[in-house]
Scaffold this motif. Structure first.
Motif, PDB file in Angstrom:
ATOM      1  N   HIS A 140       0.804  -1.226   0.000  1.00  0.00           N
ATOM      2  CA  HIS A 140       0.000   0.000   0.000  1.00  0.00           C
ATOM      3  C   HIS A 140       0.838   1.278   0.000  1.00  0.00           C
ATOM      4  O   HIS A 140       0.489   2.220  -0.699  1.00  0.00           O
ATOM      5  CB  HIS A 140      -0.986  -0.017   1.170  1.00  0.00           C
ATOM      6  CG  HIS A 140      -2.057  -1.051   0.996  1.00  0.00           C
ATOM      7  ND1 HIS A 140      -3.189  -1.106   1.752  1.00  0.00           N
ATOM      8  CD2 HIS A 140      -2.153  -2.073   0.130  1.00  0.00           C
ATOM      9  CE1 HIS A 140      -3.929  -2.119   1.361  1.00  0.00           C
ATOM     10  NE2 HIS A 140      -3.315  -2.725   0.383  1.00  0.00           N
ATOM     11  N   PRO A 141       1.926   1.333   0.769  1.00  0.00           N
ATOM     12  CA  PRO A 141       2.701   2.578   0.733  1.00  0.00           C
ATOM     13  C   PRO A 141       3.463   2.800  -0.569  1.00  0.00           C
ATOM     14  O   PRO A 141       3.606   3.941  -0.991  1.00  0.00           O
ATOM     15  CB  PRO A 141       3.691   2.426   1.889  1.00  0.00           C
ATOM     16  CG  PRO A 141       3.180   1.307   2.708  1.00  0.00           C
ATOM     17  CD  PRO A 141       2.421   0.430   1.801  1.00  0.00           C
ATOM     18  N   VAL A 142       3.925   1.734  -1.232  1.00  0.00           N
ATOM     19  CA  VAL A 142       4.762   1.962  -2.416  1.00  0.00           C
ATOM     20  C   VAL A 142       3.934   2.254  -3.658  1.00  0.00           C
ATOM     21  O   VAL A 142       4.422   2.862  -4.600  1.00  0.00           O
ATOM     22  CB  VAL A 142       5.708   0.778  -2.709  1.00  0.00           C
ATOM     23  CG1 VAL A 142       6.712   0.626  -1.603  1.00  0.00           C
ATOM     24  CG2 VAL A 142       4.936  -0.499  -2.953  1.00  0.00           C
ATOM     25  N   ALA A 143       2.682   1.823  -3.673  1.00  0.00           N
ATOM     26  CA  ALA A 143       1.860   2.085  -4.851  1.00  0.00           C
ATOM     27  C   ALA A 143       1.564   3.579  -4.920  1.00  0.00           C
ATOM     28  O   ALA A 143       1.553   4.262  -3.898  1.00  0.00           O
ATOM     29  CB  ALA A 143       0.563   1.288  -4.764  1.00  0.00           C
ATOM     30  N   SER A 150       7.914  -2.627   8.410  1.00  0.00           N
ATOM     31  CA  SER A 150       6.627  -2.872   7.762  1.00  0.00           C
ATOM     32  C   SER A 150       6.659  -4.275   7.178  1.00  0.00           C
ATOM     33  O   SER A 150       7.650  -4.699   6.594  1.00  0.00           O
ATOM     34  CB  SER A 150       6.386  -1.844   6.661  1.00  0.00           C
ATOM     35  OG  SER A 150       7.463  -1.831   5.773  1.00  0.00           O
ATOM     36  N   GLY A 151       5.550  -4.960   7.365  1.00  0.00           N
ATOM     37  CA  GLY A 151       5.541  -6.355   6.961  1.00  0.00           C
ATOM     38  C   GLY A 151       5.868  -7.274   8.128  1.00  0.00           C
ATOM     39  O   GLY A 151       5.895  -8.493   7.961  1.00  0.00           O
ATOM     40  N   LEU A 180      -1.678   3.680   7.714  1.00  0.00           N
ATOM     41  CA  LEU A 180      -3.024   3.450   7.193  1.00  0.00           C
ATOM     42  C   LEU A 180      -3.223   1.989   6.798  1.00  0.00           C
ATOM     43  O   LEU A 180      -4.292   1.419   7.005  1.00  0.00           O
ATOM     44  CB  LEU A 180      -3.283   4.345   5.982  1.00  0.00           C
ATOM     45  CG  LEU A 180      -3.527   5.819   6.258  1.00  0.00           C
ATOM     46  CD1 LEU A 180      -3.873   6.543   4.972  1.00  0.00           C
ATOM     47  CD2 LEU A 180      -4.641   5.992   7.271  1.00  0.00           C
ATOM     48  N   ALA A 181      -2.182   1.389   6.204  1.00  0.00           N
ATOM     49  CA  ALA A 181      -2.287  -0.010   5.807  1.00  0.00           C
ATOM     50  C   ALA A 181      -2.535  -0.883   7.035  1.00  0.00           C
ATOM     51  O   ALA A 181      -3.385  -1.783   7.016  1.00  0.00           O
ATOM     52  CB  ALA A 181      -1.025  -0.457   5.078  1.00  0.00           C
ATOM     53  N   TYR A 182      -1.794  -0.603   8.120  1.00  0.00           N
ATOM     54  CA  TYR A 182      -2.017  -1.387   9.341  1.00  0.00           C
ATOM     55  C   TYR A 182      -3.401  -1.125   9.910  1.00  0.00           C
ATOM     56  O   TYR A 182      -4.037  -2.026  10.469  1.00  0.00           O
ATOM     57  CB  TYR A 182      -0.933  -1.090  10.377  1.00  0.00           C
ATOM     58  CG  TYR A 182       0.279  -1.955  10.176  1.00  0.00           C
ATOM     59  CD1 TYR A 182       0.235  -3.307  10.485  1.00  0.00           C
ATOM     60  CD2 TYR A 182       1.456  -1.445   9.635  1.00  0.00           C
ATOM     61  CE1 TYR A 182       1.334  -4.120  10.285  1.00  0.00           C
ATOM     62  CE2 TYR A 182       2.553  -2.248   9.423  1.00  0.00           C
ATOM     63  CZ  TYR A 182       2.486  -3.586   9.746  1.00  0.00           C
ATOM     64  OH  TYR A 182       3.560  -4.396   9.527  1.00  0.00           O
ATOM     65  N   SER A 183      -3.860   0.104   9.750  1.00  0.00           N
ATOM     66  CA  SER A 183      -5.219   0.404  10.195  1.00  0.00           C
ATOM     67  C   SER A 183      -6.229  -0.439   9.405  1.00  0.00           C
ATOM     68  O   SER A 183      -7.221  -0.913   9.962  1.00  0.00           O
ATOM     69  CB  SER A 183      -5.502   1.893  10.026  1.00  0.00           C
ATOM     70  OG  SER A 183      -6.876   2.113   9.955  1.00  0.00           O
ATOM     71  N   GLN A 218       4.904   2.653  13.174  1.00  0.00           N
ATOM     72  CA  GLN A 218       5.358   2.966  11.824  1.00  0.00           C
ATOM     73  C   GLN A 218       5.719   4.438  11.696  1.00  0.00           C
ATOM     74  O   GLN A 218       5.207   5.289  12.415  1.00  0.00           O
ATOM     75  CB  GLN A 218       4.281   2.603  10.809  1.00  0.00           C
ATOM     76  CG  GLN A 218       3.935   1.137  10.808  1.00  0.00           C
ATOM     77  CD  GLN A 218       5.140   0.258  10.550  1.00  0.00           C
ATOM     78  OE1 GLN A 218       5.912   0.502   9.627  1.00  0.00           O
ATOM     79  NE2 GLN A 218       5.328  -0.756  11.373  1.00  0.00           N
ATOM     80  N   THR A 219       6.597   4.726  10.753  1.00  0.00           N
ATOM     81  CA  THR A 219       7.009   6.112  10.556  1.00  0.00           C
ATOM     82  C   THR A 219       6.531   6.669   9.221  1.00  0.00           C
ATOM     83  O   THR A 219       6.815   7.805   8.882  1.00  0.00           O
ATOM     84  CB  THR A 219       8.549   6.214  10.588  1.00  0.00           C
ATOM     85  OG1 THR A 219       9.075   5.234   9.694  1.00  0.00           O
ATOM     86  CG2 THR A 219       9.069   5.978  11.975  1.00  0.00           C
ATOM     87  N   ASN A 220       5.841   5.829   8.423  1.00  0.00           N
ATOM     88  CA  ASN A 220       5.308   6.290   7.154  1.00  0.00           C
ATOM     89  C   ASN A 220       3.791   6.351   7.287  1.00  0.00           C
ATOM     90  O   ASN A 220       3.156   5.388   7.721  1.00  0.00           O
ATOM     91  CB  ASN A 220       5.740   5.302   6.057  1.00  0.00           C
ATOM     92  CG  ASN A 220       5.178   5.664   4.692  1.00  0.00           C
ATOM     93  OD1 ASN A 220       4.037   6.098   4.575  1.00  0.00           O
ATOM     94  ND2 ASN A 220       5.975   5.482   3.667  1.00  0.00           N
TER      95      ASN A 220
END
Lengths: 579, 498
Positions: A227-230, A502-503, A293-296, A286-288
């Protein structure tokens, strides 16, 4: 009301037009035209969601193994939020990628994934669902790796491996569940699952297969990477709409509402609760902002898993549980979409008042996710608690408290998300980017308004229910906690130094994988490639191993192969004749 | 001789005659050669079309040539035969177009196209053969006519491959002949019969039949590349691309798989074979081949080698479906005869096109090739996804019936095999797609020809696009009347008639 003969055509267009345009974007001649039309196509799906009469089915006996598209209450809710989110994301993407030389490729995958997403919502038989699910999953690979960075490729690799694993699990489940090779309509499948001899295996395979999409622990590892890299609009549809395809798969294929399955009920509720808390806790480190949001999302999908668990408990509970799940899906899709799009908007702000407007705007979906009174989140929570009232297995009082506790966590996580935002990161934009602002604003308004359209009870009564103390206190406590953390600022920043990558659990998996890869490269790959000498040279091996290797090498000679075949055949026959 | 009795022979002659004439053409008469080839191919498609229509409406086309007293050569167009004839006739046409483009300017083309036509004739004979003797005659003919094609380039490597090929297949034929003769001693003369021809034999001969079954399967198993008899196939990929395409899709490998179908269904009969207890060992052997072939494919860097091991794996789906007693599995196995053919031929066309146009032979040389040759890679992608079993491609339909059939037959372990195979297929195909579409080109390719209007010579490009379209169409429209699936259902229904 549009006449019934126009309906099928509209449905075809909603699914097919994005696919046609996807092909069009790749052609030099039609690329610009296709690109111009691309953001409008989800509106067709929205039109279907609004005008199609309920419980209508279109049968296409010549397609695949007899395809069926249909409209029921579940389809309508899914179609509405899916189309709405894709529309906003599409317009947003056109502005977001305006300087990207590869934007045509992006839109090709974007449209293909859209077609898959709309198609799987409309599908009313197992094979068609599986087809569009695969289309969406594979097309999203192009969205995940679009930026072409190292992280994007890594995320893409993890993603595609899990997609393949998911596909394999699903198709295995389908083999076991369909009553016949040509009997694939949902109506025939779901009752067959409840009566199937290997029901538990089917349920396990289905839960895991769709769980990969729905971010179920521990299959969630691709989400916080991808989600963050897209690109931001792609993250919005991934985390808002496509993640729900997993939930829809569960609703369609699991034998929920077909009987009483206390074991699976407990499993789903446990897994959902675990995800709800785990997502918040890891998300906080997380710091990003997008990773948070992805974890949310992982955490929020946990609530929907709980709804499925309630559905497993008894057929009586299922109607309430499914409406809770639908409302939750709708609310989360719009809110999470608005949050993701907001990340991109924040990056474009140029001055103070714009920043305050954006933050105020982002506060709405953030509060909604936390379940603050009067928001869509409060509606969804209310529906979930209503469903819990039907829960027959035990008095679920403590479950309600746990849900409230999770809401506290969500509030803190949302505060953390707002803290992590980086305003003006992309300040090279010459002027206010309307292409970003307008779709985001539309989505914000949808978050505020659309969920109320799907509430069946009188609105006045619902409003007063959401104003209860139990809706207030988790948000209040969360805000106080976050405020305290902010006040004693250093600790709040320090959360990032915990550095859960992350991950999360993927780290152990990648360690195992790299170990396996080393073994594979040094031992098995040369053997499989037919280079026994590499093996012989590198390792001092015992006589038996040497013999095995030599045999492998000598398979190249006919006589040995033939002899081996006869031997093998002989042994096999012997076991079946005398065994 | 009436029309109905002449038609099977005419189908054979439509490629035999052009083949024989081509041998006498001079090397530079390429127009005549191409015209002859195409005319033969088109006539054959027409004749096969007529037969297809007739067989669907329950007409009988049969030719009988007395050979020895009690031993006839019989050619007969039954439903199963039509499946392979139609596939071969269709793919022969596109492969001819491909071969004309591929071999343009290279030496010995008359020899090549002569044997090429003979090879198709032999395949047609195998398809139409209606007893074991006829089957064996054409099976041998196929061995002998493909040998010159395998060694066509004449390099030491090609000659070595040809030797391996010949040793394997001739030894296989010897075993097959032994089995046939023995079976005729035990059972007397018989022709292929739906539901089996041996069920009248009493239990005292069951032991013998077990051994005969093993011999027959070993005989056809060499060409079907069942592990451990698969050794020749990866070696034979040194042959020119059109030969590999034909070898892997319709001719040699398919002839072996077709032999397995005939032996199990129409010599022994599926019920009798299941009673004998031979189906489960065969299914296990097929499963072993499927997994082993995929494992080997994963680590090959040479594109054609990877495809060759993929064939080892995929062709055994046919044997697996046939050896699982249950009508749904049978449908899956039989329909894969066609589906594997069109998917694999597409992949080989693309591999040949890449090699001929850009000099690419290895997967590691394919970085970013999707930008240079997008249409070729679209065709490749379609076929590769089909191999993995992604809907709506043809491969999904095969896997669907195999999987559902496995459950119906109570053989749940087959699902695990299919799952493993799908995952492995993805493991060796998806990296190719990623490399071709998403990586950046690392350097200049060796452009062998000046770039024309299309990304490659249209004769190399068009065949792969046609077959790729077929891969989608046969899957997407699987339920329509003339789809391979409907045809396979027809065959299975007749086999399982009470």
């Amino acid at each position: 009301m549009i006449s019934l003969s126009v309906q099928p055509l509209l449905w075809f267009l909603a699914v097919g037009l994005p696919l046609v345009l996807a092909a069009g974007t790749l052609l030099r001649r039609y690329g610009p035209v296709a690109l111009a039309w691309a953001p409008w196509t989800p509106l067709l799906a929205l039109a279907v969601g609004v005008v199609a009469p309920s419980d209508s089915v279109v049968s296409l006996p010549w397609l695949l193994l007899g395809a069926q598209l249909g409209m029921d209450a579940t389809t309508r809710v899914f179609l509405c939020f899916t189309a709405l989110l894709w529309t906003c994301a599409g317009f947003y993407a056109r502005a977001y990628l305006v300087e990207d030389p590869a934007r045509q490729r992006f839109f090709a995958f974007f449209l293909a994934a859209l077609s898959g997403n709309v198609g799987l919502v409309l599908a009313h038989d197992a094979v068609t669902f599986y087809l569009f699910f695969a289309l969406m999953s594979f097309a999203s690979y192009g969205l995940v790796i679009h930026d072409g960075t190292r992280e994007a490729y890594r995320a893409g690799r993890v993603y595609i491996i899990l997609v393949v694993v998911g596909e394999v699990l699903l198709v295995s489940a389908l083999f076991l569940m369909v009553p016949g090779a040509d009997t694939v309509a949902f109506s025939a499948v779901s009752s067959a699952v409840a009566a199937a001899p290997r029901r538990d295996l089917i349920v396990a395979l289905t839960l895991a297969g769709f769980g990969i999409k729905a971010g179920m622990l521990p299959l969630h590892v691709w989400l916080p990477l991808a989600h963050p890299v897209a690109p931001t609009p792609a993250s919005a549809v991934l985390s808002g709409a496509m993640i729900k395809a997993g939930l829809l798969g569960w609703i369609r294929f699991l034998p929920v509402g077909e009987g009483t399955f206390p074991g699976w009920s407990g499993f789903c509720i446990g897994a959902g609760l675990l995800a709800a808390f785990y997502g918040v806790l890891i998300g906080l480190t997380q710091t990003n902002a997008k990773t948070a949001l992805a974890y949310s999302s992982i955490s929020q999908m946990g609530f929907m898993t709980i709804a499925v668990g309630i559905g497993f408990a008894s057929p009586v509970a299922w109607p309430a549980a499914v409406s809770a799940a639908l409302l939750y899906a709708l609310h989360h899709a719009l809110a999470k979409g608005a949050l993701f799009l907001g990340v991109g908007v924040v990056q474009q702000v140029q001055n103070g008042w714009q920043l305050w407007v954006v933050l105020a705007g982002l506060l709405c979906p953030a509060l909604a996710l936390a379940g603050a009174p009067l928001t869509s989140g409060a509606l969804a929570k209310l529906a979930l608690k209503d469903a819990l009232a039907f829960f027959p297995l035990f008095r679920p009082g403590w479950l309600e408290h746990l849900l409230s506790l999770a809401a506290v966590g969500t509030t803190v996580l949302m505060a953390r998300f707002l803290y992590l935002l980086q305003p003006g990161g992309h300040s090279h934009a010459p002027r206010l980017a309307f292409g970003l602002w307008v779709p985001w604003m539309v989505l914000l308004l949808s978050v505020l308004g659309v969920p109320w359209l799907f509430v069946s009870q009188p609105h006045g009564a619902v409003v007063s229910k959401t104003l209860s103390f139990s809706a207030f206190w988790p948000v209040g406590v969360g805000v106080v906690l976050a405020g305290a953390a902010w006040r004693f600022g250093r600790r709040w920043a320090l959360l990032g130094t915990l550095r859960v990558p992350s991950g999360d659990v993927l780290i152990t998996v990648t360690w195992l994988m790299s170990w396996w890869q080393r073994q594979w490269r040094s031992l098995l790959a040369p053997l499989m490639a037919g280079k026994q000498e590499v093996w012989l040279a590198r390792y001092r091996i015992t006589g038996i191993e040497r013999a095995v290797l030599r045999m492998e090498g000598q398979l190249g000679r006919w006589a040995n192969a033939g002899l081996l075949f006869l031997l093998l055949a002989g042994v096999l026959f012997a076991t079946f004749v005398f065994g | 001789m009436s029309w109905d009795t002449a038609l099977p022979v005419l189908v054979l002659l439509s490629s035999l005659v052009p083949g024989l004439v081509i041998f006498f053409l001079r090397e530079e008469q390429s127009r005549v050669r191409t015209a002859l080839n195409l005319a033969g191919a088109v006539v054959k498609i027409g004749l096969v079309g007529i037969m297809l229509w007739g067989v669907y409406h329950e007409r009988h086309y049969e030719t009988r040539l007395p050979l020895l007293p009690g031993l006839d050569l019989i050619l007969r167009a039954d439903a199963l035969a039509m499946l392979l004839t139609t596939l071969s006739a269709g793919l022969w046409l596109v492969t001819t177009i491909f071969a004309v483009g591929y071999l343009e300017g290279s030496p010995h083309r008359s020899r090549f196209f002569g044997f090429f036509s003979l090879c198709v004739t032999a395949t047609m004979g195998i398809a139409l053969a209606h007893n074991l003797l006829t089957f064996f005659v054409f099976y041998e003919l196929l061995t002998l006519t493909t040998y010159p094609l395998v060694i066509h380039r004449g390099t030491p490597q090609a000659l070595r491959a040809g030797r391996t090929y010949l040793v394997y297949t001739l030894a296989g034929s010897a075993v097959l002949l032994l089995g046939i003769v023995w079976l005729h001693r035990v059972a007397g003369p018989f022709s292929f019969t739906q539901g089996g021809a041996l069920s009248h034999l009493g239990p005292q001969s069951h032991g013998t039949l077990l051994v005969i079954f093993a011999l027959l399967i070993a005989g056809v198993g060499v060409k079907a590349a069942l592990v451990p008899l698969h050794g020749w196939l990866p070696v034979a990929m040194v042959a020119p691309a059109p030969v590999s395409a034909l070898l892997h899709a319709v001719a040699v490998v398919k002839a072996g798989a077709f032999g397995v179908v005939r032996v199990v269904y129409e010599v022994f009969g599926i019920r009798f074979a299941a009673d004998l207890g031979v189906t489960t060992p065969l299914a296990l052997l097929a499963a072993l081949t499927i997994v082993y072939g995929s494992l080997r494919a994963v680590v090959q860097d040479d594109l054609k080698r990877r495809l060759a091991y993929s064939t080892v794996s995929q062709v055994s789906y046919i044997a697996l479906g046939v050896a699982t007693p249950g009508s749904i599995s049978s449908i899956g196995g039989i329909v894969h005869l066609v589906h594997q053919g069109i998917m694999k031929i597409t992949l080989f066309f693309c591999a040949g096109n890449l090699a001929e146009t850009l000099g690419i032979h290895r997967v590691s040389e394919m970085n970013g090739v999707g930008r240079r040759m997008p249409w070729t890679m679209v065709a490749f992608t379609v076929a590769a996804l089909g191999m993995i079993g992604v809907p709506p491609m043809a491969g999904f339909i095969s896997k669907w019936y195999l999987g559902v059939g496995a459950v119906e037959a109570g053989q749940g372990w087959i699902i695990a095999v299919l799952a493993a195979s799908s995952a492995l297929n993805a493991a060796y195909f998806l990296p190719i797609l990623h490399t071709a579409w998403f990586k950046h080109p690392t350097g200049e390719w060796k452009e062998e020809h000046p770039r024309g209007r299309f990304e490659a010579d249209w004769r190399l490009l068009l065949p792969s696009l046609v077959t790729a379209a077929l891969v989608i169409a046969t899957g997407l429209f699987a339920s329509t009347v003339m789809s391979p699936l409907t045809w396979a259902k027809l065959i299975a229904a007749r086999e399982y008639q009470p």
